[in-house]
Design an enzyme around this catalytic site. Structure first.
Site, PDB file in Angstrom:
ATOM      1  N   HIS A 119      38.151  26.682 -23.513  1.00  0.00           N
ATOM      2  CA  HIS A 119      37.118  27.304 -22.698  1.00  0.00           C
ATOM      3  C   HIS A 119      36.457  26.234 -21.833  1.00  0.00           C
ATOM      4  O   HIS A 119      36.653  25.036 -22.036  1.00  0.00           O
ATOM      5  CB  HIS A 119      36.072  28.015 -23.579  1.00  0.00           C
ATOM      6  CG  HIS A 119      35.316  27.113 -24.497  1.00  0.00           C
ATOM      7  ND1 HIS A 119      35.548  27.050 -25.852  1.00  0.00           N
ATOM      8  CD2 HIS A 119      34.322  26.228 -24.256  1.00  0.00           C
ATOM      9  CE1 HIS A 119      34.725  26.170 -26.398  1.00  0.00           C
ATOM     10  NE2 HIS A 119      33.978  25.652 -25.459  1.00  0.00           N
TER      11      HIS A 119
HETATM   12  P1  TYD Z   1      34.155  28.746 -31.023  1.00  0.00           P
HETATM   13  O1  TYD Z   1      33.533  28.963 -29.678  1.00  0.00           O
HETATM   14  O2  TYD Z   1      35.342  29.560 -31.384  1.00  0.00           O
HETATM   15  O3  TYD Z   1      34.522  27.203 -31.170  1.00  0.00           O
HETATM   16  P2  TYD Z   1      35.504  26.352 -30.251  1.00  0.00           P
HETATM   17  O4  TYD Z   1      35.941  27.229 -29.108  1.00  0.00           O
HETATM   18  O5  TYD Z   1      34.675  25.206 -29.773  1.00  0.00           O
HETATM   19  O6  TYD Z   1      36.633  25.920 -31.077  1.00  0.00           O
HETATM   20  O7  TYD Z   1      33.016  28.920 -32.115  1.00  0.00           O
HETATM   21  C1  TYD Z   1      33.259  29.402 -33.414  1.00  0.00           C
HETATM   22  C2  TYD Z   1      32.177  30.389 -33.818  1.00  0.00           C
HETATM   23  O8  TYD Z   1      30.912  29.748 -33.925  1.00  0.00           O
HETATM   24  C3  TYD Z   1      32.018  31.509 -32.813  1.00  0.00           C
HETATM   25  O9  TYD Z   1      31.797  32.700 -33.551  1.00  0.00           O
HETATM   26  C4  TYD Z   1      30.758  31.152 -32.060  1.00  0.00           C
HETATM   27  C5  TYD Z   1      29.961  30.395 -33.085  1.00  0.00           C
HETATM   28  N1  TYD Z   1      29.079  29.343 -32.538  1.00  0.00           N
HETATM   29  C6  TYD Z   1      27.706  29.469 -32.664  1.00  0.00           C
HETATM   30  O10 TYD Z   1      27.183  30.459 -33.211  1.00  0.00           O
HETATM   31  N2  TYD Z   1      26.917  28.469 -32.192  1.00  0.00           N
HETATM   32  C7  TYD Z   1      27.432  27.370 -31.605  1.00  0.00           C
HETATM   33  O11 TYD Z   1      26.668  26.482 -31.188  1.00  0.00           O
HETATM   34  C8  TYD Z   1      28.863  27.258 -31.461  1.00  0.00           C
HETATM   35  C9  TYD Z   1      29.482  26.068 -30.789  1.00  0.00           C
HETATM   36  C10 TYD Z   1      29.640  28.264 -31.944  1.00  0.00           C
END
Ligand code: TYD
Length: 134
Positions: free
Chosen positions: A52
Site C-alpha cells: 500500500h
Molecule cells: P495492515 O494494514 O494489514 O498491515 P500492513 O499492510 O502494514 O502489513 O494492518 C493489519 C491490521 O492492523 C489491520 O486490520 C489494520 C490494523 N492496524 C491498526 O489498527 N492500527 C495501525 O496503526 C496499523 C498499522 C494497523
C-alpha cells in the site's frame, strides 16, 4: 534522488551494550511529530506485508531486531534494501508504495508515524497508486 533515505541515530554504546534514544522536540531527528508507534513482529514464514501507499502519512521504520527487506516504489522506480540496523531509521514519505518481505524469525520492525491510524489514507491498489501519481 534515491528513494532510500536513512536517518542515522546515535548509538550510545559502552561495554554494557547499545542504546538508541529518539528525542522528540527541538533537535529532532524524525522530521515530523510522532502521533503513533506500532511494531510488526512474529511474522510467519514467507509472508510479505504492506502493499500500500499513504496519501498523507509519513513514517520512519526501524528494524530493532533481526532483518527484513523493504521495497519502496514512487511509481517510476523501485528500490529494495535490507533493514538490519537498530541504529538506522528509514524515512518513508507520503505517496510511496511499500512492500516488506524476507522477515527473519526474530525481526521486530518498529514504525514511527506522523498520523493516527486512518484507513481512508491508504491506497491499497497498485493501479490506483500509479493513477494518483500522475
Ligand atoms: P495492515 O494494514 O494489514 O498491515 P500492513 O499492510 O502494514 O502489513 O494492518 C493489519 C491490521 O492492523 C489491520 O486490520 C489494520 C490494523 N492496524 C491498526 O489498527 N492500527 C495501525 O496503526 C496499523 C498499522 C494497523
Amino acid at each position: 534522488m534515491s528513494l532510500i533515505q536513512w536517518i542515522d541515530f546515535q548509538s550510545l554504546g559502552d561495554k554494557r551494550g547499545q542504546l538508541v534514544a529518539i528525542d522528540i522536540g527541538k533537535e529532532r531527528e524524525v522530521p515530523f511529530d510522532i502521533k503513533r508507534i506500532y511494531y510488526i513482529y512474529h511474522t510467519a514464514e514467507d509472508v510479505s506485508r504492506g502493499f500500500h501507499a499513504h496519501k498523507k502519512l509519513k513514517q520512519v521504520a526501524i528494524c530493532i531486531s533481526g532483518s527484513c527487506r523493504m521495497v519502496l516504489d514512487d511509481g517510476c522506480t523501485r528500490e529494495s534494501i535490507v533493514m538490519n540496523s537498530p541504529a538506522k531509521g528509514l524515512l518513508i514519505e507520503s505517496m510511496i508504495w511499500r512492500e516488506m518481505r524476507d522477515f527473519s524469525d526474530d525481526c521486530v520492525l518498529l514504525v514511527l508515524a506522523s498520523e493516527r491510524y486512518d484507513e481512508s489514507d491508504y491506497i491499497r491498489n497498485y493501479a490506483d497508486f500509479i493513477k494518483a501519481k500522475r
